[in-house]
Design an enzyme around this catalytic site. Structure first.
Site, PDB file in Angstrom:
ATOM      1  N   SER A  93       0.848  -1.181   0.000  1.00 52.05           N
ATOM      2  CA  SER A  93       0.000   0.000   0.000  1.00 52.05           C
ATOM      3  C   SER A  93       0.888   1.237   0.000  1.00 52.05           C
ATOM      4  O   SER A  93       1.917   1.268  -0.681  1.00 52.05           O
ATOM      5  CB  SER A  93      -0.939  -0.037   1.211  1.00 52.05           C
ATOM      6  OG  SER A  93      -1.819   1.069   1.215  1.00 52.05           O
ATOM      7  N   TYR A  99      -4.522   8.493  -7.013  1.00 56.56           N
ATOM      8  CA  TYR A  99      -3.630   7.475  -6.439  1.00 56.56           C
ATOM      9  C   TYR A  99      -4.003   7.187  -4.989  1.00 56.56           C
ATOM     10  O   TYR A  99      -4.137   6.025  -4.584  1.00 56.56           O
ATOM     11  CB  TYR A  99      -2.187   7.950  -6.545  1.00 56.56           C
ATOM     12  CG  TYR A  99      -1.195   7.063  -5.819  1.00 56.56           C
ATOM     13  CD1 TYR A  99      -0.959   5.761  -6.249  1.00 56.56           C
ATOM     14  CD2 TYR A  99      -0.500   7.529  -4.701  1.00 56.56           C
ATOM     15  CE1 TYR A  99      -0.044   4.939  -5.586  1.00 56.56           C
ATOM     16  CE2 TYR A  99       0.414   6.724  -4.043  1.00 56.56           C
ATOM     17  CZ  TYR A  99       0.631   5.429  -4.486  1.00 56.56           C
ATOM     18  OH  TYR A  99       1.525   4.628  -3.818  1.00 56.56           O
ATOM     19  N   LYS A 118      -5.346   3.631  -3.041  1.00 56.00           N
ATOM     20  CA  LYS A 118      -4.700   3.023  -1.879  1.00 56.00           C
ATOM     21  C   LYS A 118      -5.643   2.988  -0.671  1.00 56.00           C
ATOM     22  O   LYS A 118      -5.586   2.056   0.134  1.00 56.00           O
ATOM     23  CB  LYS A 118      -3.402   3.756  -1.541  1.00 56.00           C
ATOM     24  CG  LYS A 118      -2.307   3.581  -2.591  1.00 56.00           C
ATOM     25  CD  LYS A 118      -1.970   2.096  -2.812  1.00 56.00           C
ATOM     26  CE  LYS A 118      -0.816   1.907  -3.781  1.00 56.00           C
ATOM     27  NZ  LYS A 118      -0.473   0.486  -4.004  1.00 56.00           N
TER      28      LYS A 118
END
Length: 273
Positions: A132, A146, A150
């Site tokens: 992660s 992004y 995650k």
């Protein structure tokens, strides 16, 4: 009997260092990448096979897993390292770019896990390590797409860890902050910029200053993170998160110690100085 790990995204960066780390510790390693025909270094390592796996290609996932089982007998650990960062102001990121980000960082990872679970259950256990990011703990401006991928991975992994504990399968998250690799270089090349950015100019100046101060303190390396991945695979702990804050340590500490609103205010103050 030697233990075996399958690692995705091993053509560069953390995935590549993880292959070297596990191999140096005597593990069998299935090093997977989208273009194994271009690889020349990892093939030379003892007990390492290099094979094709593209997380967007279901057939390649199944083939890579079966090839590893055929070669080494069984797989004990899966390291999901394949991924990339779509940077840029949300307004500038296209719908297609958002879909691509999620297909790689979330849906592709899920497909690899789904494909290997029957093998882990048949062996009465296994370990899944998902790479992660501290960007999955903290929403970072100009990284909204992004970060959101995650955050999705974080929620998925936590929920999945409860489900799979009943099958003696451990799920773990390794969460690095910025570290020395080609990840940010590649992501910077893919950064989306709006055709008209003037309204964001002041904000981008403040954001750039914040990131410059963080990047300037970057000292964690891909090898450092690979060591933590190996630790997660071998420490025998039922631990979900392994945080390597690195250059974002001050932000992670604030996230952990402040109330939710105090942290939001803290971040806003950083971006509106």
């Amino acid at each position: 009997m030697k233990r075996t790990t399958l690692i995705t995204g091993t053509s560069s960066g953390l995935g590549r260092e993880a292959v070297k780390m596990f191999a140096s510790k005597g593990w069998n390693v299935i090093a997977t990448m989208r273009a194994p025909e271009k690889e020349s270094e990892l093939n030379e390592l003892q007990n390492v096979i290099v094979t094709r796996l593209d997380v967007l290609d279901h057939d390649s996932i199944a083939t890579a897993i079966q090839r590893g089982i055929d070669r080494f007998g069984q797989i004990d650990t899966l390291v999901n390292s394949a991924g990339y960062g779509q940077y840029g102001l949300f307004e500038a990121v296209s719908r297609e770019q958002i879909i691509s980000q999620y297909e790689t960082n979330v849906f592709g990872l899920m497909d690899v896990i789904r494909a290997i679970l029957p093998h882990f259950r048949a062996n009465n256990g296994g370990t899944i390590i998902n790479i992660s990011s501290c960007g999955g703990l903290i929403g970072l401006p100009t990284m909204s797409v992004y970060s959101s991928s995650k955050f999705a991975l974080e929620g998925f992994s936590e929920a999945l860890s409860y489900e799979l504990a009943s099958q003696n399968i451990y799920v773990k998250l390794v969460e690095p902050g910025g570290f020395q690799s080609n990840f940010h270089h590649v992501s910077a090349q893919m950064k989306a910029t709006p055709g008209e950015s003037e309204p964001y100019n002041t904000f981008l100046i403040h954001t750039g200053a914040l990131f410059a101060s963080l990047v300037g303190s970057r000292s964690t390396t891909s090898e450092d993170v690979a060591k933590v991945v190996y630790e997660a695979a071998t420490d025998g702990k039922n631990q979900l998160r392994y945080i390597i804050a690195g250059n974002v340590e001050s932000l992670v500490k604030a996230r952990q110690e402040l109330s939710d609103q105090d942290f939001i205010d803290f971040m806003r103050s950083k971006l509106n100085q």
